[in-house]
Design a protein around this motif. Sequence first.
Motif, PDB file in Angstrom:
ATOM      1  N   ALA A  23      -4.266  -0.973 -46.565  1.00 52.24           N
ATOM      2  CA  ALA A  23      -3.106  -0.383 -47.246  1.00 52.24           C
ATOM      3  C   ALA A  23      -3.434   0.904 -47.990  1.00 52.24           C
ATOM      4  O   ALA A  23      -2.613   1.820 -48.028  1.00 52.24           O
ATOM      5  CB  ALA A  23      -2.494  -1.394 -48.206  1.00 52.24           C
ATOM      6  N   ASP A  24      -4.632   0.996 -48.540  1.00 51.19           N
ATOM      7  CA  ASP A  24      -4.992   2.185 -49.314  1.00 51.19           C
ATOM      8  C   ASP A  24      -5.609   3.285 -48.462  1.00 51.19           C
ATOM      9  O   ASP A  24      -5.871   4.377 -48.957  1.00 51.19           O
ATOM     10  CB  ASP A  24      -5.941   1.809 -50.457  1.00 51.19           C
ATOM     11  CG  ASP A  24      -7.248   1.214 -49.964  1.00 51.19           C
ATOM     12  OD1 ASP A  24      -7.280   0.664 -48.834  1.00 51.19           O
ATOM     13  OD2 ASP A  24      -8.242   1.286 -50.699  1.00 51.19           O
ATOM     14  N   ARG A  25      -5.831   3.002 -47.166  1.00 56.03           N
ATOM     15  CA  ARG A  25      -6.503   3.989 -46.319  1.00 56.03           C
ATOM     16  C   ARG A  25      -5.754   4.380 -45.072  1.00 56.03           C
ATOM     17  O   ARG A  25      -6.018   5.429 -44.485  1.00 56.03           O
ATOM     18  CB  ARG A  25      -7.880   3.462 -45.896  1.00 56.03           C
ATOM     19  CG  ARG A  25      -8.823   3.282 -47.069  1.00 56.03           C
ATOM     20  CD  ARG A  25     -10.073   2.595 -46.645  1.00 56.03           C
ATOM     21  NE  ARG A  25      -9.753   1.165 -46.558  1.00 56.03           N
ATOM     22  CZ  ARG A  25     -10.530   0.252 -46.030  1.00 56.03           C
ATOM     23  NH1 ARG A  25     -11.680   0.605 -45.513  1.00 56.03           N
ATOM     24  NH2 ARG A  25     -10.181  -1.008 -46.008  1.00 56.03           N
ATOM     25  N   ARG A  26      -4.829   3.559 -44.591  1.00 56.23           N
ATOM     26  CA  ARG A  26      -4.127   3.816 -43.337  1.00 56.23           C
ATOM     27  C   ARG A  26      -2.653   3.470 -43.480  1.00 56.23           C
ATOM     28  O   ARG A  26      -2.291   2.508 -44.156  1.00 56.23           O
ATOM     29  CB  ARG A  26      -4.705   2.967 -42.192  1.00 56.23           C
ATOM     30  CG  ARG A  26      -6.177   3.168 -41.937  1.00 56.23           C
ATOM     31  CD  ARG A  26      -6.437   4.522 -41.281  1.00 56.23           C
ATOM     32  NE  ARG A  26      -7.860   4.671 -41.021  1.00 56.23           N
ATOM     33  CZ  ARG A  26      -8.602   5.636 -41.508  1.00 56.23           C
ATOM     34  NH1 ARG A  26      -8.083   6.552 -42.288  1.00 56.23           N
ATOM     35  NH2 ARG A  26      -9.880   5.716 -41.211  1.00 56.23           N
ATOM     36  N   THR A  27      -1.821   4.254 -42.805  1.00 52.59           N
ATOM     37  CA  THR A  27      -0.390   3.951 -42.824  1.00 52.59           C
ATOM     38  C   THR A  27      -0.125   2.714 -41.968  1.00 52.59           C
ATOM     39  O   THR A  27      -0.929   2.350 -41.104  1.00 52.59           O
ATOM     40  CB  THR A  27       0.431   5.123 -42.253  1.00 52.59           C
ATOM     41  OG1 THR A  27       0.084   5.303 -40.874  1.00 52.59           O
ATOM     42  CG2 THR A  27       0.197   6.414 -43.028  1.00 52.59           C
ATOM     43  N   ALA A  28       1.007   2.099 -42.204  1.00 50.91           N
ATOM     44  CA  ALA A  28       1.408   0.932 -41.401  1.00 50.91           C
ATOM     45  C   ALA A  28       1.493   1.317 -39.927  1.00 50.91           C
ATOM     46  O   ALA A  28       1.098   0.546 -39.055  1.00 50.91           O
ATOM     47  CB  ALA A  28       2.745   0.393 -41.895  1.00 50.91           C
ATOM     48  N   GLN A  29       1.974   2.532 -39.649  1.00 49.72           N
ATOM     49  CA  GLN A  29       2.102   2.983 -38.266  1.00 49.72           C
ATOM     50  C   GLN A  29       0.733   3.102 -37.586  1.00 49.72           C
ATOM     51  O   GLN A  29       0.588   2.749 -36.417  1.00 49.72           O
ATOM     52  CB  GLN A  29       2.824   4.338 -38.205  1.00 49.72           C
ATOM     53  CG  GLN A  29       4.276   4.258 -38.640  1.00 49.72           C
ATOM     54  CD  GLN A  29       4.448   4.298 -40.158  1.00 49.72           C
ATOM     55  OE1 GLN A  29       3.524   4.564 -40.927  1.00 49.72           O
ATOM     56  NE2 GLN A  29       5.665   4.019 -40.608  1.00 49.72           N
ATOM     57  N   LYS A  30      -0.269   3.581 -38.319  1.00 53.62           N
ATOM     58  CA  LYS A  30      -1.613   3.694 -37.733  1.00 53.62           C
ATOM     59  C   LYS A  30      -2.199   2.312 -37.459  1.00 53.62           C
ATOM     60  O   LYS A  30      -2.870   2.108 -36.453  1.00 53.62           O
ATOM     61  CB  LYS A  30      -2.525   4.510 -38.629  1.00 53.62           C
ATOM     62  CG  LYS A  30      -2.159   5.989 -38.628  1.00 53.62           C
ATOM     63  CD  LYS A  30      -3.324   6.833 -39.031  1.00 53.62           C
ATOM     64  CE  LYS A  30      -2.911   8.276 -39.153  1.00 53.62           C
ATOM     65  NZ  LYS A  30      -2.831   8.977 -37.905  1.00 53.62           N
ATOM     66  N   VAL A  31      -1.955   1.374 -38.366  1.00 52.56           N
ATOM     67  CA  VAL A  31      -2.444   0.005 -38.156  1.00 52.56           C
ATOM     68  C   VAL A  31      -1.762  -0.596 -36.934  1.00 52.56           C
ATOM     69  O   VAL A  31      -2.428  -1.174 -36.062  1.00 52.56           O
ATOM     70  CB  VAL A  31      -2.212  -0.868 -39.408  1.00 52.56           C
ATOM     71  CG1 VAL A  31      -2.523  -2.330 -39.116  1.00 52.56           C
ATOM     72  CG2 VAL A  31      -3.046  -0.363 -40.580  1.00 52.56           C
ATOM     73  N   GLU A  32      -0.455  -0.439 -36.839  1.00 49.25           N
ATOM     74  CA  GLU A  32       0.273  -0.981 -35.689  1.00 49.25           C
ATOM     75  C   GLU A  32      -0.227  -0.368 -34.387  1.00 49.25           C
ATOM     76  O   GLU A  32      -0.398  -1.067 -33.381  1.00 49.25           O
ATOM     77  CB  GLU A  32       1.773  -0.742 -35.858  1.00 49.25           C
ATOM     78  CG  GLU A  32       2.374  -1.585 -36.963  1.00 49.25           C
ATOM     79  CD  GLU A  32       3.758  -1.132 -37.394  1.00 49.25           C
ATOM     80  OE1 GLU A  32       4.304  -0.167 -36.818  1.00 49.25           O
ATOM     81  OE2 GLU A  32       4.284  -1.755 -38.328  1.00 49.25           O
TER      82      GLU A  32
END
Length: 76
Positions: A23-32
Amino acid sequence: MPEDSRETAAVREVTERLKSAYADRRTAQKVEAAVGEAHNHPRGRDFIPVLVERRARRILADLPGPSDKDRPRGHL
């Protein structure tokens, strides 16, 4: 529960765990996107959730640091 439903649920769980972990390093979109890429990888198609999660973590770790565009609002 049909196999596809279990797989979908497991991918959703992996995605949510990684969104929280990054959460503190990557956007939700990048994780998805990372989970999708890991899941679509030839080894991910045999679908073993832990392998998909490990590959997604490697993808996320290899991304460059967050730019101003990637940072959630309210973070410096």
